[in-house]
Write a protein that holds these residues in place. Structure first.
Motif, PDB file in Angstrom:
ATOM      1  N   PRO A   1       0.845  -1.206   0.000  1.00 32.67           N
ATOM      2  CA  PRO A   1       0.000   0.000   0.000  1.00 32.67           C
ATOM      3  C   PRO A   1       0.871   1.244   0.000  1.00 32.67           C
ATOM      4  O   PRO A   1       1.867   1.316   0.714  1.00 32.67           O
ATOM      5  CB  PRO A   1      -0.793  -0.127   1.310  1.00 32.67           C
ATOM      6  CG  PRO A   1      -0.708  -1.572   1.683  1.00 32.67           C
ATOM      7  CD  PRO A   1       0.605  -2.068   1.165  1.00 32.67           C
ATOM      8  N   LYS A   2       0.507   2.223  -0.811  1.00 30.76           N
ATOM      9  CA  LYS A   2       1.319   3.429  -0.918  1.00 30.76           C
ATOM     10  C   LYS A   2       0.424   4.633  -1.124  1.00 30.76           C
ATOM     11  O   LYS A   2      -0.417   4.634  -2.016  1.00 30.76           O
ATOM     12  CB  LYS A   2       2.296   3.299  -2.089  1.00 30.76           C
ATOM     13  CG  LYS A   2       3.222   4.482  -2.256  1.00 30.76           C
ATOM     14  CD  LYS A   2       4.248   4.235  -3.352  1.00 30.76           C
ATOM     15  CE  LYS A   2       3.610   4.164  -4.712  1.00 30.76           C
ATOM     16  NZ  LYS A   2       4.609   4.070  -5.802  1.00 30.76           N
ATOM     17  N   ALA A   3       0.618   5.617  -0.299  1.00 27.11           N
ATOM     18  CA  ALA A   3      -0.109   6.870  -0.456  1.00 27.11           C
ATOM     19  C   ALA A   3       0.719   7.816  -1.315  1.00 27.11           C
ATOM     20  O   ALA A   3       1.942   7.861  -1.211  1.00 27.11           O
ATOM     21  CB  ALA A   3      -0.377   7.499   0.906  1.00 27.11           C
ATOM     22  N   SER A   4       0.071   8.541  -2.185  1.00 27.91           N
ATOM     23  CA  SER A   4       0.779   9.472  -3.059  1.00 27.91           C
ATOM     24  C   SER A   4       0.082  10.833  -3.026  1.00 27.91           C
ATOM     25  O   SER A   4      -1.135  10.921  -2.841  1.00 27.91           O
ATOM     26  CB  SER A   4       0.831   8.955  -4.499  1.00 27.91           C
ATOM     27  OG  SER A   4      -0.467   8.779  -5.009  1.00 27.91           O
ATOM     28  N   ASN A   5       0.885  11.859  -3.157  1.00 27.46           N
ATOM     29  CA  ASN A   5       0.349  13.211  -3.170  1.00 27.46           C
ATOM     30  C   ASN A   5      -0.075  13.608  -4.585  1.00 27.46           C
ATOM     31  O   ASN A   5       0.482  13.119  -5.561  1.00 27.46           O
ATOM     32  CB  ASN A   5       1.399  14.194  -2.656  1.00 27.46           C
ATOM     33  CG  ASN A   5       1.754  13.951  -1.201  1.00 27.46           C
ATOM     34  OD1 ASN A   5       0.889  13.617  -0.403  1.00 27.46           O
ATOM     35  ND2 ASN A   5       3.027  14.097  -0.869  1.00 27.46           N
ATOM     36  N   ALA A   6      -1.057  14.482  -4.665  1.00 24.49           N
ATOM     37  CA  ALA A   6      -1.503  15.004  -5.959  1.00 24.49           C
ATOM     38  C   ALA A   6      -0.526  16.100  -6.375  1.00 24.49           C
ATOM     39  O   ALA A   6      -0.813  17.297  -6.274  1.00 24.49           O
ATOM     40  CB  ALA A   6      -2.929  15.530  -5.858  1.00 24.49           C
ATOM     41  N   THR A   7       0.661  15.667  -6.840  1.00 22.67           N
ATOM     42  CA  THR A   7       1.729  16.618  -7.141  1.00 22.67           C
ATOM     43  C   THR A   7       1.365  17.541  -8.299  1.00 22.67           C
ATOM     44  O   THR A   7       1.766  18.703  -8.322  1.00 22.67           O
ATOM     45  CB  THR A   7       3.028  15.871  -7.465  1.00 22.67           C
ATOM     46  OG1 THR A   7       2.783  14.932  -8.540  1.00 22.67           O
ATOM     47  CG2 THR A   7       3.526  15.103  -6.254  1.00 22.67           C
ATOM     48  N   GLY A   8       0.611  17.032  -9.275  1.00 24.50           N
ATOM     49  CA  GLY A   8       0.196  17.878 -10.390  1.00 24.50           C
ATOM     50  C   GLY A   8      -0.698  19.013  -9.938  1.00 24.50           C
ATOM     51  O   GLY A   8      -0.551  20.163 -10.392  1.00 24.50           O
ATOM     52  N   ASP A   9      -1.613  18.719  -9.040  1.00 19.95           N
ATOM     53  CA  ASP A   9      -2.494  19.774  -8.511  1.00 19.95           C
ATOM     54  C   ASP A   9      -1.682  20.817  -7.744  1.00 19.95           C
ATOM     55  O   ASP A   9      -1.987  22.016  -7.808  1.00 19.95           O
ATOM     56  CB  ASP A   9      -3.556  19.165  -7.600  1.00 19.95           C
ATOM     57  CG  ASP A   9      -4.560  18.321  -8.357  1.00 19.95           C
ATOM     58  OD1 ASP A   9      -4.631  18.458  -9.593  1.00 19.95           O
ATOM     59  OD2 ASP A   9      -5.259  17.511  -7.722  1.00 19.95           O
ATOM     60  N   GLN A  10      -0.652  20.364  -7.020  1.00 24.75           N
ATOM     61  CA  GLN A  10       0.170  21.301  -6.274  1.00 24.75           C
ATOM     62  C   GLN A  10       0.939  22.240  -7.211  1.00 24.75           C
ATOM     63  O   GLN A  10       1.103  23.426  -6.918  1.00 24.75           O
ATOM     64  CB  GLN A  10       1.152  20.536  -5.379  1.00 24.75           C
ATOM     65  CG  GLN A  10       1.932  21.406  -4.416  1.00 24.75           C
ATOM     66  CD  GLN A  10       1.019  22.171  -3.472  1.00 24.75           C
ATOM     67  OE1 GLN A  10       0.098  21.623  -2.867  1.00 24.75           O
ATOM     68  NE2 GLN A  10       1.261  23.471  -3.350  1.00 24.75           N
ATOM     69  N   VAL A  11       1.394  21.702  -8.349  1.00 26.23           N
ATOM     70  CA  VAL A  11       2.075  22.548  -9.334  1.00 26.23           C
ATOM     71  C   VAL A  11       1.121  23.608  -9.866  1.00 26.23           C
ATOM     72  O   VAL A  11       1.483  24.792  -9.997  1.00 26.23           O
ATOM     73  CB  VAL A  11       2.637  21.697 -10.489  1.00 26.23           C
ATOM     74  CG1 VAL A  11       3.120  22.583 -11.631  1.00 26.23           C
ATOM     75  CG2 VAL A  11       3.777  20.824 -10.002  1.00 26.23           C
ATOM     76  N   LYS A  12      -0.092  23.208 -10.180  1.00 25.18           N
ATOM     77  CA  LYS A  12      -1.060  24.172 -10.716  1.00 25.18           C
ATOM     78  C   LYS A  12      -1.397  25.258  -9.702  1.00 25.18           C
ATOM     79  O   LYS A  12      -1.486  26.450 -10.049  1.00 25.18           O
ATOM     80  CB  LYS A  12      -2.324  23.432 -11.154  1.00 25.18           C
ATOM     81  CG  LYS A  12      -2.089  22.496 -12.339  1.00 25.18           C
ATOM     82  CD  LYS A  12      -3.308  21.652 -12.659  1.00 25.18           C
ATOM     83  CE  LYS A  12      -3.007  20.691 -13.805  1.00 25.18           C
ATOM     84  NZ  LYS A  12      -4.144  19.798 -14.107  1.00 25.18           N
ATOM     85  N   LEU A  13      -1.561  24.866  -8.439  1.00 22.84           N
ATOM     86  CA  LEU A  13      -1.838  25.866  -7.407  1.00 22.84           C
ATOM     87  C   LEU A  13      -0.647  26.809  -7.229  1.00 22.84           C
ATOM     88  O   LEU A  13      -0.812  28.025  -7.093  1.00 22.84           O
ATOM     89  CB  LEU A  13      -2.164  25.167  -6.084  1.00 22.84           C
ATOM     90  CG  LEU A  13      -3.503  24.419  -6.016  1.00 22.84           C
ATOM     91  CD1 LEU A  13      -3.617  23.660  -4.711  1.00 22.84           C
ATOM     92  CD2 LEU A  13      -4.672  25.392  -6.162  1.00 22.84           C
ATOM     93  N   SER A  14       0.556  26.236  -7.240  1.00 20.68           N
ATOM     94  CA  SER A  14       1.755  27.065  -7.082  1.00 20.68           C
ATOM     95  C   SER A  14       1.952  27.987  -8.280  1.00 20.68           C
ATOM     96  O   SER A  14       2.418  29.130  -8.133  1.00 20.68           O
ATOM     97  CB  SER A  14       2.982  26.173  -6.901  1.00 20.68           C
ATOM     98  OG  SER A  14       2.857  25.364  -5.747  1.00 20.68           O
TER      99      SER A  14
END
Length: 473
Positions: A160-173
Motif C-alpha cells: 500500500p502506498k499513499a501518493s500526493n496530488a503533485t500535479g495539482d500542487q504545481v497548478k496551485l503554485s
C-alpha cells in the motif's frame, strides 16, 4: 414379458440415462480431468478441498441487534489435497516412488510460487506450499505413498502506498506565482503611469515586441505536425501519439477525428492566440488597470499552450517565450527612468506568467525514461532559478517566495512520475541488425521493437545502427 427382455429394457434405459448425463455434462467427467501436478511433479489425487470467500471484520455494538460486517477484500484461495504416488506409474510420471517423493519434497522446499495443475480448475500460477508436505509410507500399501499438501495462491508483491496530488500542487503554485507577480507589478506601475503618455506608449511597445515572438512561436513547424499527433491509431515513429511516455500516453483524439478536423482545430487555436494577443496590446493602453493587463498576458500564455496537442511542444514553445528581457530605453531622464521601469516590470510579469504556465503544462508530460524526466525537470527549474535571482535582485519578495514554492512543486511532480522509470544506456553490437532481433536480444521481448526504433531513429528498421541509446531495462 420374459426375464431376458426385461433385463434388455433396463439395460437400454440405463444406457439412455448415461448418455443423457454425458450430454448434459459435456462428456465423461473422468475424461475431462487433468493430471494433477505441483511445480511440474505429477501425483494422483484422492480428494481436493478448495476454500475461498471474502475477508471480513465483524463489528458488534452494545444494544444493537445487528452487526456491521466490514468487507476487507478476498480471502486467499487455499487447496487442501490428499493424494498418492505410485511406483513406475506412467500416468504419474514414472520412476521409483522414492524418487518421486524426493522430487516433490524438493519442489515444496524451494522458495517462490509454483504452477499447480488442478484436476478440474486447470493451471493456476503463483501457488506456494504453506504447510509441511506430508508423505505417509505404509506396509500394507507397499509401493504407494500417501501425500498431503496444503497450497495457497499468491499475488504480486505490491505494498500500500499513499501518493500526493503533485500535479495539482504545481497548478496551485503556478497560479500563486502569477498572483504574486501581479502584486509586485501593481506596486511599481502605480508611480510610473503618473508620468504621462510616454509610459503608456512604452508599455504598448513592450508587449508588442513580446507578441511578435508569440506569433513566430505559434507558426512553429513541429507544433503544426504535432497537431495531428493525437490521432487514434498507429502511424509509425513520426507520430508518437501526443507524447507517448514509458508508463502511458496522453489522451487520444476521438475515434471520429480526422487529419482535416485536427488541423482545422489547430487553426482555430492559433486564431485564439491572435485574438488574445490583440486584447493584450489593447489592455496595455490602459496599463493602469493592472489586473486586466495581467489577465491578458496570462490569456496569451495559456492560449499558446493550448495550441500544442503534445505537451512537449507546449514546454518548448513556452520556454522560448520565457526568455524575454527587453532592452532598456537609452534616454536618461525622469521620463526615461519611468519608461525603463515600466519595461522591466512588464518583462518580469511576462516571464513569471509564462514560467508558471510552462510548469502547469509539464504536469501532462509523460516521460519516456528517467533521463527524459530529468531533462524536462532541469529545463523548467533552470528558468525558475533565473527568475528567482532576478526577482530577488529587484526586491520582488512575493514573486521570489512564490517561485521558490513553484520550483519545489515542479521537482516533486516530475520526480514522482519519472524518478522510478528506467534510465537510458548505450547498446553496441558487432553489426547492423533488424529491430525485431535487437528487441528480442535486449529485452527478451520483440514487441518493444517500435520503442527502440523511436530512440535510434534508423534509416530503415531492418538496419539498425550498431550503437545507439535505449532504455536500460
Amino acid at each position: 414379458m420374459s426375464f431376458t427382455s426385461t433385463i434388455g429394457s433396463l439395460s437400454a434405459a440405463s444406457r439412455a440415462v448415461g448418455s443423457l448425463a454425458s450430454t448434459l455434462s459435456g462428456g465423461s467427467f473422468a475424461t475431462n480431468l487433468r493430471t494433477a501436478s505441483y511445480g511440474g511433479i505429477p501425483f494422483g489425487i484422492e480428494g481436493v478441498t478448495t476454500s475461498g470467500g471474502r475477508r471480513v471484520s465483524v463489528h458488534s455494538y452494545p444494544f444493537r441487534d445487528t452487526v456491521w460486517i466490514e468487507d476487507l477484500g478476498l480471502l486467499p484461495k487455499v487447496f487442501r489435497i490428499s493424494g498418492f504416488l505410485i511406483e513406475n506409474s506412467a500416468i504419474y510420471g514414472g520412476g521409483g516412488v522414492v524418487s518421486q517423493a524426493n522430487a516433490l519434497m524438493a519442489v515444496c522446499n524451494a522458495a517462490g510460487g509454483k504452477t499447480f495443475v488442478h484436476p478440474t480448475l486447470g493451471t493456476i500460477q503463483n501457488v506456494s506450499c504453506i504447510e509441511p508436505l506430508q508423505i505417509s509410507e505404509r506396509k500394507d500399501l507397499g509401493r504407494v505413498f500417501e501425500i498431503g499438501l496444503t497450497l495457497m495462491q499468491g499475488g504480486a508483491r505490491v505494498y500500500p502506498k499513499a501518493s500526493n496530488a503533485t500535479g495539482d500542487q504545481v497548478k496551485l503554485s503556478g497560479l500563486a506565482a502569477i498572483a504574486a507577480a501581479l502584486l509586485n507589478f501593481a506596486s511599481k506601475v502605480a508611480s510610473y503611469v503618473t508620468l504621462g503618455v510616454s509610459i503608456v506608449n512604452q508599455a504598448i511597445a513592450t508587449v508588442s515586441k513580446w507578441y511578435a515572438v508569440v506569433k513566430s512561436v505559434i507558426a512553429d513547424v513541429k507544433a503544426v505536425i504535432g497537431a495531428v499527433s493525437s490521432l487514434s491509431g498507429s502511424y509509425g515513429r513520426y507520430a508518437s501519439g501526443a507524447n507517448t511516455g514509458y508508463a502511458k500516453s496522453n489522451a487520444k483524439a476521438s475515434s471520429t477525428a480526422t487529419v482535416a478536423s485536427l488541423l482545422s482545430a489547430a487553426v482555430t487555436q492559433r486564431t485564439a492566440v491572435q485574438t488574445a494577443g490583440a486584447n493584450m496590446v489593447s489592455a496595455a493602453s490602459s496599463v493602469g488597470d493592472t489586473a486586466a493587463f495581467s489577465a491578458a498576458i496570462t490569456a496569451v500564455a495559456a492560449s499558446v499552450a493550448a495550441t500544442a496537442a503534445n505537451p512537449a511542444d507546449a514546454i518548448r514553445m513556452l520556454s522560448t517565450l520565457a526568455d524575454f528581457y527587453p532592452d532598456d530605453p537609452t534616454t536618461s531622464s525622469v521620463i526615461g527612468d519611468g519608461m525603463a521601469g515600466m519595461q522591466s516590470a512588464i518583462g518580469a510579469l511576462v516571464r513569471t506568467t509564462v514560467i508558471a504556465q510552462m510548469a502547469m503544462a509539464a504536469t501532462s508530460y509523460q516521460p519516456s525514461s528517467a533521463d527524459d524526466a530529468a531533462s524536462v525537470r532541469d529545463l523548467i527549474v533552470s528558468l525558475v532559478d533565473d527568475e528567482v535571482v532576478t526577482a530577488g535582485d529587484a526586491g520582488d519578495d512575493e514573486t521570489y517566495g512564490a517561485l521558490r514554492t513553484l520550483r519545489t512543486a515542479v521537482i516533486a511532480d516530475i520526480n514522482s512520475r519519472g524518478g522510478s522509470l528506467p534510465a537510458m544506456t548505450t547498446f553496441s553490437f558487432a553489426s547492423a541488425l533488424p529491430a525485431l532481433a535487437l528487441s528480442s536480444r535486449m529485452y527478451r521481448d520483440a514487441s518493444r521493437a517500435d520503442e527502440i526504433i523511436a530512440e535510434a531513429n534508423p534509416i530503415h528498421p531492418a538496419f539498425m545502427p550498431s550503437s545507439f541509446a535505449a532504455l536500460a531495462t
